[in-house]
Design a protein around this motif. Sequence first.
Motif, PDB file in Angstrom:
ATOM      1  N   TYR A  63      54.877  63.715  34.173  1.00  0.00           N
ATOM      2  CA  TYR A  63      54.866  62.273  33.493  1.00  0.00           C
ATOM      3  C   TYR A  63      55.773  61.738  33.043  1.00  0.00           C
ATOM      4  CZ  TYR A  63      54.659  58.103  30.532  1.00  0.00           C
ATOM      5  OH  TYR A  63      54.294  56.813  29.697  1.00  0.00           O
ATOM      6  N   ARG A  66      57.987  61.265  36.749  1.00  0.00           N
ATOM      7  CA  ARG A  66      57.845  60.130  37.186  1.00  0.00           C
ATOM      8  C   ARG A  66      57.933  58.728  36.688  1.00  0.00           C
ATOM      9  NH1 ARG A  66      51.633  59.859  39.506  1.00  0.00           N
ATOM     10  NH2 ARG A  66      52.698  60.186  41.947  1.00  0.00           N
ATOM     11  N   TRP A  67      57.822  58.809  35.347  1.00  0.00           N
ATOM     12  CA  TRP A  67      58.467  57.342  34.976  1.00  0.00           C
ATOM     13  C   TRP A  67      59.204  56.916  35.508  1.00  0.00           C
ATOM     14  CZ3 TRP A  67      62.182  55.563  31.450  1.00  0.00           C
ATOM     15  CH2 TRP A  67      61.792  54.397  30.298  1.00  0.00           C
ATOM     16  N   ARG A  68      59.638  55.456  35.681  1.00  0.00           N
ATOM     17  CA  ARG A  68      60.971  54.741  35.971  1.00  0.00           C
ATOM     18  C   ARG A  68      60.586  53.659  35.164  1.00  0.00           C
ATOM     19  NH1 ARG A  68      61.401  59.140  38.356  1.00  0.00           N
ATOM     20  NH2 ARG A  68      61.738  59.459  40.837  1.00  0.00           N
TER      21      ARG A  68
END
Length: 76
Positions: A63, A66-68
């Motif tokens: 997570y 992948r978090w942006r």
Amino acid sequence: MPTAYGDVTAAGLALLAVACLRSGSILAAPMVWLFNVVGFLDLVYANVSTFKDNVVHVIIFVYLLRWRPRRVESPA
């Protein structure tokens, strides 16, 4: 809680490796290799323990990778 020991060990080895690199020690390359191997083995252990002990270490790790941050549109 045993999985935290691997993270702390890898962090300590990383700091030692940086100190060796900055001082130009002959031990710099072996310390970097040791840090990488220990960090990799800790990650493998975390993955195995996730499926064995229902720990969510890997799920959180994926997570965070992948978090942006969201783009904020300016009215210009």
